[in-house]
Scaffold this active site. Structure first.
Site, PDB file in Angstrom:
ATOM      1  N   ALA A 241       9.788  -1.632   3.014  1.00 46.29           N
ATOM      2  CA  ALA A 241      10.740  -0.541   3.237  1.00 46.29           C
ATOM      3  C   ALA A 241      10.048   0.757   3.632  1.00 46.29           C
ATOM      4  O   ALA A 241      10.720   1.730   3.997  1.00 46.29           O
ATOM      5  CB  ALA A 241      11.581  -0.321   1.976  1.00 46.29           C
ATOM      6  N   ASP A 242       8.720   0.788   3.563  1.00 47.46           N
ATOM      7  CA  ASP A 242       7.985   2.015   3.866  1.00 47.46           C
ATOM      8  C   ASP A 242       8.011   2.298   5.371  1.00 47.46           C
ATOM      9  O   ASP A 242       7.601   1.452   6.184  1.00 47.46           O
ATOM     10  CB  ASP A 242       6.543   1.894   3.372  1.00 47.46           C
ATOM     11  CG  ASP A 242       5.791   3.200   3.504  1.00 47.46           C
ATOM     12  OD1 ASP A 242       5.810   3.986   2.544  1.00 47.46           O
ATOM     13  OD2 ASP A 242       5.198   3.443   4.572  1.00 47.46           O
ATOM     14  N   ILE A 243       8.470   3.485   5.726  1.00 47.49           N
ATOM     15  CA  ILE A 243       8.608   3.840   7.147  1.00 47.49           C
ATOM     16  C   ILE A 243       7.248   3.886   7.839  1.00 47.49           C
ATOM     17  O   ILE A 243       7.110   3.510   9.005  1.00 47.49           O
ATOM     18  CB  ILE A 243       9.340   5.190   7.282  1.00 47.49           C
ATOM     19  CG1 ILE A 243      10.785   5.038   6.810  1.00 47.49           C
ATOM     20  CG2 ILE A 243       9.306   5.692   8.726  1.00 47.49           C
ATOM     21  CD1 ILE A 243      11.561   6.325   6.742  1.00 47.49           C
TER      22      ILE A 243
ATOM     23  N   TRP B 212      -1.422   1.863   7.416  1.00 43.73           N
ATOM     24  CA  TRP B 212      -1.208   3.309   7.240  1.00 43.73           C
ATOM     25  C   TRP B 212      -2.338   4.083   7.916  1.00 43.73           C
ATOM     26  O   TRP B 212      -2.110   5.070   8.601  1.00 43.73           O
ATOM     27  CB  TRP B 212      -1.162   3.657   5.761  1.00 43.73           C
ATOM     28  CG  TRP B 212       0.162   3.466   5.090  1.00 43.73           C
ATOM     29  CD1 TRP B 212       1.390   3.786   5.587  1.00 43.73           C
ATOM     30  CD2 TRP B 212       0.377   2.923   3.791  1.00 43.73           C
ATOM     31  NE1 TRP B 212       2.363   3.465   4.677  1.00 43.73           N
ATOM     32  CE2 TRP B 212       1.771   2.929   3.561  1.00 43.73           C
ATOM     33  CE3 TRP B 212      -0.461   2.416   2.792  1.00 43.73           C
ATOM     34  CZ2 TRP B 212       2.356   2.458   2.378  1.00 43.73           C
ATOM     35  CZ3 TRP B 212       0.113   1.958   1.617  1.00 43.73           C
ATOM     36  CH2 TRP B 212       1.498   1.981   1.421  1.00 43.73           C
TER      37      TRP B 212
END
Length: 289
Positions: free
Chosen positions: A242-244, A284
């Site tokens: 769910a991390d954008i 990331w």
């Protein structure tokens, strides 16, 4: 004052740990001189431990120093665990060289899991940061610590759970916390202070049990629980779909027109287990600049 030298078991990108911690304005560090001052709370005692990188990614050496001879052994154990110097990152790297993320891991070798300094601090930070953009999230967590925490010789320590448990919602509202976020922070701290939420014990449990226990708590959902497990506990196999940021990184890496679906992410990530956290961190990293 004492000083000890260490070497990580395998290659290790210490400069990336400094980059990650530099996102937080509360952290005292110097990326050019390659050191960070780690705030270590041992019950009611506050200690500052300086960790300096004196090696390279391929040959990582560190110098650790502090001023408490009495607690030297405990502090060294704490620092070794925090930096995860005993983890075989080379094994992780070899695993990903056999996957579709191989070019990414070749570009960013030796990326470690960069943990927050304490389990409670991390839980407060992820609760504060959830559903906020990064800039305002750090503004809020900085106000929180500067209002309720302790500054020792220029190094900030998060407040204790007892301090936050005794804090009114209105105090946090004055710092621009929403009413709900103020309640989540104070109420969760009360659970910790009252012994109803034992973070140290929970950190020893399997991932599934940690998730089950944390999401029972009002204000903690799967994203918050996964981030606490990764950045608080240092668990190696977490992939917060769910991390954008992860979605954007995958979109960029696979040169997609739109963000990947959960089904696509689930399919890709099967080959990345049991080191999903390293995939998350490296993804990331690829968009952090």
């Amino acid at each position: 004052m004492w000083k000890e030298k260490f070497k990580a078991n395998t290659f290790y990108d210490f400069d990336y740990t400094l980059l990650r911690w530099a996102f937080d304005p509360l952290t005292r560090l110097d990326r050019a001189e390659r050191w960070v001052d780690v705030p270590v709370r041992l019950e009611d005692d506050l200690h500052i431990v300086r960790v300096q990188g004196i090696g390279t990614i391929a040959d990582p050496h560190f110098e650790v120093s502090s001023d408490s001879d009495e607690h030297k052994g405990t502090l060294l154990t704490y620092i070794t665990d925090l930096f995860q110097w005993e983890v075989d990152i080379e094994q992780v790297h070899k695993h990903f060289l056999e996957t579709n993320l191989a070019p990414l891991f070749q570009a960013y070798p030796g990326t470690p899991i960069v943990k927050d300094f304490h389990l409670y601090d991390c839980l407060m930070k992820v609760i504060i940061h959830q559903q906020l953009n990064m800039k305002f999230a750090y503004t809020l967590s900085t106000r929180f610590v500067e209002t309720l925490g302790t500054n020792k010789e220029g190094v900030w320590f998060y407040p204790s759970p007892e301090t936050v448990a005794a804090t009114s919602y209105e105090t946090l509202r004055e710092l621009q916390f929403s009413q709900r976020k103020a309640e989540y922070v104070v109420d969760t701290s009360r659970l910790v202070a009252e012994g109803k939420l034992d973070l140290a014990a929970l950190a020893e449990a399997p991932d599934e049990k940690i998730m089950k226990e944390l999401i029972k708590i009002r204000g903690i959902g799967p994203w918050t629980a996964e981030n606490w497990m990764m950045f608080g506990v240092g668990r190696p196999n977490l992939f917060p779909k769910a991390d954008i940021g992860i979605q954007n990184a995958l979109k960029q890496y696979f040169e997609m027109d739109k963000k990947p679906t959960y089904e696509q992410m689930e399919s890709w990530s099967k080959a990345w287990a049991p080191y999903l956290s390293y995939a998350s961190l490296t993804l990331w990293r690829s968009i952090e600049g």
